[in-house]
Design an enzyme around this catalytic site. Structure first.
Site, mmCIF file in Angstrom:
data_model
loop_
_atom_site.group_PDB
_atom_site.id
_atom_site.type_symbol
_atom_site.label_atom_id
_atom_site.label_comp_id
_atom_site.label_asym_id
_atom_site.label_seq_id
_atom_site.Cartn_x
_atom_site.Cartn_y
_atom_site.Cartn_z
ATOM 1 N N LYS A 107 -4.898 11.786 -0.074
ATOM 2 C CA LYS A 107 -4.138 12.437 -1.080
ATOM 3 C C LYS A 107 -5.046 13.806 -1.632
ATOM 4 O O LYS A 107 -4.525 14.641 -2.413
ATOM 5 C CB LYS A 107 -4.105 11.720 -2.393
ATOM 6 C CG LYS A 107 -3.163 10.626 -2.047
ATOM 7 C CD LYS A 107 -2.982 9.713 -3.092
ATOM 8 C CE LYS A 107 -1.680 8.646 -3.110
ATOM 9 N NZ LYS A 107 -2.098 7.563 -1.823
HETATM 10 C C1 LIG Z 1 -1.078 6.922 -1.382
HETATM 11 C C2 LIG Z 1 -1.358 6.138 -0.072
HETATM 12 C C3 LIG Z 1 -0.644 5.742 1.044
HETATM 13 C C4 LIG Z 1 0.732 6.106 0.890
HETATM 14 O O1 LIG Z 1 1.369 7.144 1.051
HETATM 15 P P1 LIG Z 1 2.692 7.616 0.560
HETATM 16 O O2 LIG Z 1 2.895 9.253 0.599
HETATM 17 O O3 LIG Z 1 2.952 7.234 -0.860
HETATM 18 O O4 LIG Z 1 3.754 6.901 1.551
HETATM 19 C C5 LIG Z 1 -1.198 5.333 2.135
HETATM 20 N N1 LIG Z 1 -2.565 5.171 2.345
HETATM 21 C C6 LIG Z 1 -3.407 5.382 1.323
HETATM 22 C C7 LIG Z 1 -4.859 5.283 1.318
HETATM 23 C C8 LIG Z 1 -2.808 5.978 0.071
HETATM 24 O O5 LIG Z 1 -3.699 6.476 -0.789
#
Ligand SMILES: *Cc1c(COP(=O)(O)O)cnc(C)c1O
Length: 430
Positions: A107
């Protein structure tokens, strides 16, 4: 570029307005009005382009001229100040490591990009924007870090007391400057409910400009399409039929991959890899979309019962179930299967994966059983030490903490405790 609301009951929006507001006034998600494929030469010459050059070309149609090209180039360069390496496990499976950023979760890219866009739009505005986020762990850290020091933007993070890991709590509460952490006496759902109430509270929104920073925001969602291009650059000379397995929660990341495909990136297929929160896996079998309350798992960033970006995926495939099914498969795995996969990767490939990546690996294996002629890349979305307890218990080996994590552990936590929505409101208006 203009954006429209997927609820189709709101006026068209500029990029700037979509970034500042997050959701359309009819509560729909924003979606770009046009997607123009990149020229073939772009993909043929990808070896000669740097990551920031690839990213700039790929995203510019969605953003310029509202952010002029020179500034957009700077934003992209600052966002991508770390690496995105491919690690080959064998001839049919690779992983794309997305955890080399400051908070070691994928993210980081979306948060850093969105922060810089908001900062650009807000530079001549004396009205401060307040980003309000509820987090169950990773989002808060990435957002806090991405927005640190951005002028004109304040960040307020709500997290459930005692329910995030020590590392995650330190990442949220030790930054200072324009970042404030609120430690909520309650669950993640309580935090999220308070944030939702705040957005609907006119007494509050009349006095301050509130915005969210989750993947419903176009500036956090779209830059994730870079990952798929970076993987392609690293693999296209060795493999033709590239398939991506994406560990999915709110389906923002996989949906960004589909945008990359719409831009012309030669992607053969997508695998949506789920834990037991499997509304999409079930949908692809039954054609019935039935959200339900989330179940707690060891891959907790994917504990989502009603994925907010799925509606964007349906839009990309023009709401045609058959087209969607041709492009995406989905599998769901239990915690036991996930742990077995972590151990298998450790034993067979000497690779330490976190639980989310392990779900992605299982998705690759399931797909490859039915489709032999493909090279499957699973996205490794968090560094394994962010899920230290599970990882060390499964592979029975102590893990060294990377520098990004060590550096926050020594810092002092600063958080304000709150219990009710009234507490939050008082805090925001003080
Ligand atoms: C947020 C997150 C996901 C999921 O991603 P999305 O875009 O919500 O499908 C997967 N793995 C980790 C470690 C995350 O922080």
């Amino acid at each position: 570029m203009n954006y429209y609301s997927l609820n189709k009951k709101a006026p068209k929006s500029t990029f700037k307005n979509a970034v500042i507001k997050g959701l359309a006034p009819d509560k729909g998600l924003y979606f770009p009005e046009h997607i123009t494929p990149l020229p073939k030469a772009f993909f043929e010459n990808i070896d000669s382009l740097s990551y920031p050059e690839i990213a700039f070309e790929a995203i510019k149609q969605f953003i310029s001229p509202e952010i002029p090209e020179a500034q957009l180039k700077t934003i992209v360069e600052e966002t991508l100040s770390f690496d995105f390496p491919i690690v080959k496990l064998n001839d049919s499976i690779s992983t794309l490591e997305l955890f080399h950023g400051p908070t070691m979760a994928f993210k980081d890219v979306g948060a850093r990009f969105m922060a810089r866009c908001l900062g650009y739009f807000n530079q001549d505005n004396d009205k401060e924007v307040t980003v309000l986020v509820a987090t169950s762990g990773d989002t808060g850290g990435a957002v806090a870090n991405g927005f640190l020091g951005v002028k004109g933007v304040k960040v307020v993070i709500l997290y459930p007391s005692g329910k995030v890991s020590d590392i995650q709590e330190k990442q949220l509460t030790t930054l200072g400057q324009n970042i404030t952490a609120l430690e909520v006496n309650g669950t993640f759902d309580d935090c999220q409910a308070m944030v939702k109430t705040a957005f609907l509270d006119e007494a509050l929104t009349k006095q301050m400009q509130l915005t969210s920073a989750n993947s419903i925001n176009v500036a956090r969602w779209l830059p994730q399409l870079f990952y798929f291009m970076f993987a392609y650059k690293q693999l296209h000379n060795d493999y033709d039929n590239i398939v991506f397995s994406v560990p999915s929660g709110n389906f923002g990341n996989i949906c960004a991959g589909m945008m990359a495909q719409q831009l012309g990136l030669p992607i053969k297929h997508f695998v949506a890899s789920n834990n037991e929160n499997n509304v999409v896996t079930r949908y692809l079998i039954s054609q019935l979309y039935e959200p339900k309350p989330s179940i707690q798992t060891i891959s907790n960033a994917m504990d989502v019962g009603a994925p907010s970006n799925f509606i964007r995926i349906q839009e990309i495939y023009k709401n045609k179930f058959e087209t969607l099914k041709e492009n995406i498969s989905s599998y769901s795995f239990t915690d036991e299967e996930t742990k077995d996969a972590m151990l298998e990767m450790y034993n067979d490939f000497d690779y330490v994966a976190d639980p989310h990546g392990a779900v992605g690996y299982l998705g690759c294996k399931a797909y490859l059983e039915e489709n032999t002629n493909a090279h499957c890349v699973f996205l490794e979305t968090a560094h394994p030490t962010k899920f230290l307890d599970v990882v060390e218990a499964v592979i029975e080996e102590k893990q060294a903490l990377p520098e990004q994590i060590q550096s926050v552990l020594g810092k002092e936590k600063v958080a304000t405790k709150i219990s009710t929505y009234e507490d939050l409101k008082r805090f925001l208006l003080h």
